[in-house]
Design a protein around this motif. Structure first.
Motif, mmCIF file in Angstrom:
data_model
loop_
_atom_site.group_PDB
_atom_site.id
_atom_site.type_symbol
_atom_site.label_atom_id
_atom_site.label_comp_id
_atom_site.label_asym_id
_atom_site.label_seq_id
_atom_site.Cartn_x
_atom_site.Cartn_y
_atom_site.Cartn_z
ATOM 1 N N VAL A 27 -4.540 -11.445 -3.576
ATOM 2 C CA VAL A 27 -3.347 -10.456 -3.440
ATOM 3 C C VAL A 27 -3.192 -10.550 -1.784
ATOM 4 O O VAL A 27 -3.809 -10.623 -0.956
ATOM 5 N N CYS A 28 -1.665 -10.482 -1.521
ATOM 6 C CA CYS A 28 -1.594 -10.481 -0.217
ATOM 7 C C CYS A 28 -0.122 -9.579 -0.196
ATOM 8 O O CYS A 28 0.422 -9.111 -0.887
ATOM 9 N N ALA A 29 0.118 -9.409 1.216
ATOM 10 C CA ALA A 29 1.422 -8.629 1.456
ATOM 11 C C ALA A 29 2.566 -8.831 0.976
ATOM 12 O O ALA A 29 2.681 -10.004 0.636
ATOM 13 N N THR A 30 3.375 -7.945 0.562
ATOM 14 C CA THR A 30 4.740 -8.198 0.325
ATOM 15 C C THR A 30 5.559 -8.657 1.466
ATOM 16 O O THR A 30 5.308 -7.947 2.604
ATOM 17 N N PRO A 31 6.376 -9.775 1.575
ATOM 18 C CA PRO A 31 6.606 -10.239 2.862
ATOM 19 C C PRO A 31 7.288 -9.136 3.723
ATOM 20 O O PRO A 31 7.366 -9.409 4.794
ATOM 21 N N ILE A 32 8.119 -8.345 3.111
ATOM 22 C CA ILE A 32 8.704 -7.311 3.938
ATOM 23 C C ILE A 32 7.946 -6.683 4.982
ATOM 24 O O ILE A 32 7.898 -5.991 6.015
ATOM 25 N N MET A 33 6.530 -6.690 4.722
ATOM 26 C CA MET A 33 5.320 -6.255 5.621
ATOM 27 C C MET A 33 5.082 -6.803 6.824
ATOM 28 O O MET A 33 4.204 -6.375 7.649
ATOM 29 N N PHE A 34 5.763 -8.157 7.028
ATOM 30 C CA PHE A 34 4.992 -8.958 7.950
ATOM 31 C C PHE A 34 5.311 -8.414 9.287
ATOM 32 O O PHE A 34 4.479 -8.591 10.303
ATOM 33 N N GLY A 35 6.392 -7.747 9.440
ATOM 34 C CA GLY A 35 6.686 -7.224 10.884
ATOM 35 C C GLY A 35 7.023 -8.044 12.093
ATOM 36 O O GLY A 35 6.656 -7.785 13.182
ATOM 37 N N TYR A 36 7.334 -9.433 11.834
ATOM 38 C CA TYR A 36 7.476 -10.413 12.795
ATOM 39 C C TYR A 36 8.552 -9.843 13.739
ATOM 40 O O TYR A 36 8.545 -10.522 14.939
ATOM 41 N N GLU A 37 9.509 -9.108 13.341
ATOM 42 C CA GLU A 37 10.657 -8.745 14.362
ATOM 43 C C GLU A 37 10.515 -7.767 15.253
ATOM 44 O O GLU A 37 11.185 -7.468 16.190
ATOM 45 N N PHE A 38 9.169 -7.094 15.312
ATOM 46 C CA PHE A 38 8.734 -5.943 16.208
ATOM 47 C C PHE A 38 7.863 -6.360 17.247
ATOM 48 O O PHE A 38 7.430 -7.432 17.323
ATOM 49 N N PRO A 92 0.780 -1.180 0.083
ATOM 50 C CA PRO A 92 0.081 0.030 0.078
ATOM 51 C C PRO A 92 0.816 1.222 -0.132
ATOM 52 O O PRO A 92 2.007 1.139 0.334
ATOM 53 N N HIS A 93 0.362 2.477 -0.467
ATOM 54 C CA HIS A 93 0.891 3.637 -0.347
ATOM 55 C C HIS A 93 1.100 4.002 0.949
ATOM 56 O O HIS A 93 0.058 4.864 1.415
ATOM 57 N N ILE A 94 2.047 3.686 1.685
ATOM 58 C CA ILE A 94 2.342 4.390 3.086
ATOM 59 C C ILE A 94 3.400 5.013 3.286
ATOM 60 O O ILE A 94 4.500 4.611 2.244
ATOM 61 N N ASN A 144 -4.302 -4.851 6.466
ATOM 62 C CA ASN A 144 -5.195 -5.873 5.984
ATOM 63 C C ASN A 144 -6.354 -5.003 5.588
ATOM 64 O O ASN A 144 -7.188 -5.289 4.606
ATOM 65 N N ASP A 145 -6.679 -3.711 6.468
ATOM 66 C CA ASP A 145 -7.976 -3.026 5.962
ATOM 67 C C ASP A 145 -7.333 -2.363 4.465
ATOM 68 O O ASP A 145 -8.311 -2.276 3.655
ATOM 69 N N LEU A 146 -6.056 -2.294 4.597
ATOM 70 C CA LEU A 146 -5.596 -1.382 3.147
ATOM 71 C C LEU A 146 -5.689 -2.580 2.091
ATOM 72 O O LEU A 146 -5.943 -2.138 0.963
#
Ligand SMILES: [Zn+2]
Length: 333
Positions: free
Chosen positions: A75-86, A12-14, A99-101
Motif C-alpha cells: 500500500v502506498c500514498a495516493t500521489p496527490i499526497m506527495f506535497g512536493y510543491e510545498f 487516510p481519513h484526514i 507514513n505513520d498513518l
C-alpha cells in the motif's frame, strides 16, 4: 499460486483542518459522505476524485483481497499526497504523519498489508532521512513521483536520492503524477491515458540516456508503475535513435535496451498482447503483479491478466505474481 499486489493506494481519513497545516488551499483531505461508503478526495475546497471506502478502511481492503485471492498487498500514498510543491520542512512533517498513518492502516493485518513511504523529495537531505526513518519503522520501501516539477529523474538531486536508497537497500516504486499537459488534454481523462504513460517513459529514458544508470549502484531496486508506461512499446524507436544520432548517444554509452536489467515494472497493462510485449522486453524476472487498486483505472480482477496469459509458463506466472516481489522487497516467503 501466491499473489502479491505490489501497487495499491490508500488515502487516510484526514480532515480539512489537518490538511491546512500543510497548505490551506491545495493540500488534499478526505470528505466521507454520510453513508460512509463513498467520498471525495478534496484539494482545498475543490473535489479532486470520487473514491470508496477501501481507500481508507483496511477491513474492506482485506475482504476484497480475499475475493481477489491476494495474499499480500503493498500500500502506498495516493500521489496527490506527495506535497512536493510545498515548503520542504512542512512536507517532511506531513510525510512522517502520512507514513505513520500508512503503518496504522497496515496494522489491521500486518502479515497481509505492507506499506511504502512517501518522502519530501524537494529536499534531498530530508528525503533521505525520512526514507531511512520509514524503513526502520516498518515500511518496505518508498514510493516517489516520477519527476519533481521541471526536473526529471536524471536530476542530480534525484540521482543522489536513488543512490542513498541503493546504499540503504530501500526499494523504490516510481509513480507518474502531475502529468504534462498544456491545456489540450482536459477531457476524457486524457492526462491519465496519454500523459501518464508518457511521464513514466520520460522518467525511464532520462535515467538511461543521461548515463545516470552508469553512476547508480546496480543494487538499486527501482520499479516503474503501469508497466513502465509507453517505454516497452517504443524501445525500438529509442534504440534506432541511439544508433543513428550522436546526440542521443552522447551521454549514454550502451544501447538503451541493454538497461532493462536495471529496473522493474508492474503488470498493470490490461491487455494480453501488451503483457506479452512487456515480458519479452523486460524478461519475466522484471515484471511484478501490480493492480493500482482501489481505483477504476486499476486491474478490476487482480491477477487475471497474468493468470490467463497462455504463453507464460507456470513458473513464470508464479514469478510475476509473487516471486519477483519477494526478491524486490526482501520479503521472507
Ligand atoms: Zn497508482
Amino acid at each position: 499460486m501466491k499473489k502479491i499486489d505490489t501497487h495499491s493506494h490508500f488515502f487516510p481519513h484526514i480532515s480539512q483542518a489537518q490538511a491546512a497545516k500543510l497548505d490551506a488551499e491545495k493540500a488534499p483531505w478526505l470528505h466521507v459522505e454520510n453513508s460512509g461508503e463513498t467520498g471525495q478526495i478534496m484539494k482545498g475546497s475543490d473535489p479532486f476524485r470520487p473514491v470508496y471506502r477501501a481507500l481508507w478502511d483496511p477491513q474492506l481492503r482485506l475482504e476484497e483481497m480475499d475475493r481477489h485471492g491476494i495474499d499480500l498487498q503493498i500500500v502506498c500514498a495516493t500521489p496527490i499526497m506527495f506535497g512536493y510543491e510545498f515548503p520542504a520542512t512542512k512536507t517532511a512533517a506531513w510525510s512522517e504523519q502520512m507514513n505513520d498513518l500508512a503503518l496504522e492502516h497496515c496494522a489491521a493485518d500486518p502479515t497481509r498489508l505492507k506499506a511504502l513511504a512517501q518522502v519530501p523529495l524537494q529536499d534531498i537531505e530530508l528525503a533521505c532521512k525520512e526514507a531511512s526513518r520509514a524503513k526502520a519503522s516498518g515500511h518496505l520501501g518508498v514510493q516517489i513521483g516520477s519527476h519533481l516539477g521541471a526536473r526529471d529523474m536524471d536530476d542530480e538531486h534525484l540521482v543522489q536520492f536513488l543512490i542513498h536508497c541503493a546504499n540503504e537497500n530501500i526499494p523504490i516504486l516510481a509513480h507518474p503524477w502531475d502529468m504534462m499537459t498544456d491545456g489540450r488534454m482536459k477531457k476524457w481523462m486524457l492526462p491519465w491515458l496519454v500523459a501518464m504513460p508518457a511521464e513514466t517513459q520520460l522518467s525511464i529514458l532520462s535515467l538511461i540516456l543521461s548515463g545516470a544508470f552508469e553512476r547508480i549502484p546496480a543494487s538499486l531496486k527501482l520499479c516503474f508503475a503501469h508497466g513502465g508506461g509507453s517505454f516497452a512499446f517504443l524501445l525500438g524507436r529509442v534504440d534506432n535513435a541511439w544508433e543513428c544520432r550522436d546526440i542521443v548517444r552522447q551521454d549514454c554509452p550502451q544501447r538503451p535496451s541493454s538497461y532493462t536489467n536495471r529496473f522493474y515494472v508492474d503488470s498493470a497493462v490490461f491487455d494480453t498482447g501488451a503483457l506479452r510485449l512487456l515480458t519479452d522486453v523486460m524478461g519475466t524476472d522484471r515484471v511484478m503483479l501490480g493492480s493500482d487498486y482501489p481505483f477504476p483505472l486499476g486491474e478490476q480482477n487482480i491477477g487475471k491478466l497474468v493468470a490467463e496469459s497462455p504463453w507464460l509458463s507456470d513458473p513464470d506466472k508464479q514469478r510475476i505474481s509473487a516471486g519477483n516481489a519477494l526478491d524486490f522487497f526482501s520479503i521472507e516467503a
